[in-house]
Design an enzyme around this catalytic site. Sequence first.
Site, PDB file in Angstrom:
ATOM      1  N   VAL A   1      20.203  41.003 -62.152  1.00 52.54           N
ATOM      2  CA  VAL A   1      20.671  40.527 -60.973  1.00 52.54           C
ATOM      3  C   VAL A   1      19.976  41.181 -59.815  1.00 52.54           C
ATOM      4  O   VAL A   1      19.404  42.459 -59.914  1.00 52.54           O
ATOM      5  CB  VAL A   1      22.000  40.762 -60.931  1.00 52.54           C
ATOM      6  N   SER A   2      19.925  40.533 -58.663  1.00 55.87           N
ATOM      7  CA  SER A   2      19.186  40.932 -57.439  1.00 55.87           C
ATOM      8  C   SER A   2      19.844  42.496 -56.827  1.00 55.87           C
ATOM      9  O   SER A   2      19.144  43.392 -56.095  1.00 55.87           O
ATOM     10  CB  SER A   2      18.908  39.978 -56.630  1.00 55.87           C
ATOM     11  N   SER A   3      21.141  42.443 -57.151  1.00 55.82           N
ATOM     12  CA  SER A   3      21.821  43.658 -56.269  1.00 55.82           C
ATOM     13  C   SER A   3      23.109  44.001 -57.136  1.00 55.82           C
ATOM     14  O   SER A   3      23.442  43.262 -57.883  1.00 55.82           O
ATOM     15  CB  SER A   3      22.272  43.110 -54.798  1.00 55.82           C
TER      16      SER A   3
END
Length: 202
Positions: free
Chosen positions: A10-12
Amino acid sequence: MANLYGYIRVSSRDQKEDRQTLAFRELSIPKSNIYTDKQSGKNFDRPSYRRMVQRMKRDDLLYIKSIDRLGRNYEEILEQWRILTKEKGVDIAVLDIPLLDTRRGRDLMGTFLSDVVLQILSFVAENERETIRQRQAEGIAAAKARGIRFGRPRYPLPESFYDAYHLWESGKITGTAAAKACGMPLSTFRYKAKNYREDKLL
């Protein structure tokens, strides 16, 4: 016996990986073989991903939910795919794209179709990232043109600043005297004077 692995990205830290985790549970992948990174997909310098790759052996099977979970850089996705499948001999299955499953069609045509689909999807993933970046830059430029400022808000200037600024700009008083009149350090006065001058030019 081949081991099953699952890779989640996941990006963050604010994003949830529930959808990817649920998909892997249904495949009976051991929890200890599910690796998660919470960071950008622009490159493969990710701790969990690297640990997973080091652990995998020939004929192991790696599941990923979608190609953009593997990464978003076109050239690096292709390079990692080559390392995993050709050098390490690992099979890869992309759940959202059944054609991207190296266990299927091990003949020349099956390999060719898989490689073509991978290259197209990798290009699309990176192109989407570049489009988002361009839109963000255009949005920021448009906002600045409308006078919207980014970053920390500036503190209001004291009433004495304007007279002191004009006297200083015309050379009638020194910067030290102007700063003293405003009740601020000289460096602060110069910084605020620079911003004030730029605002007047807009």
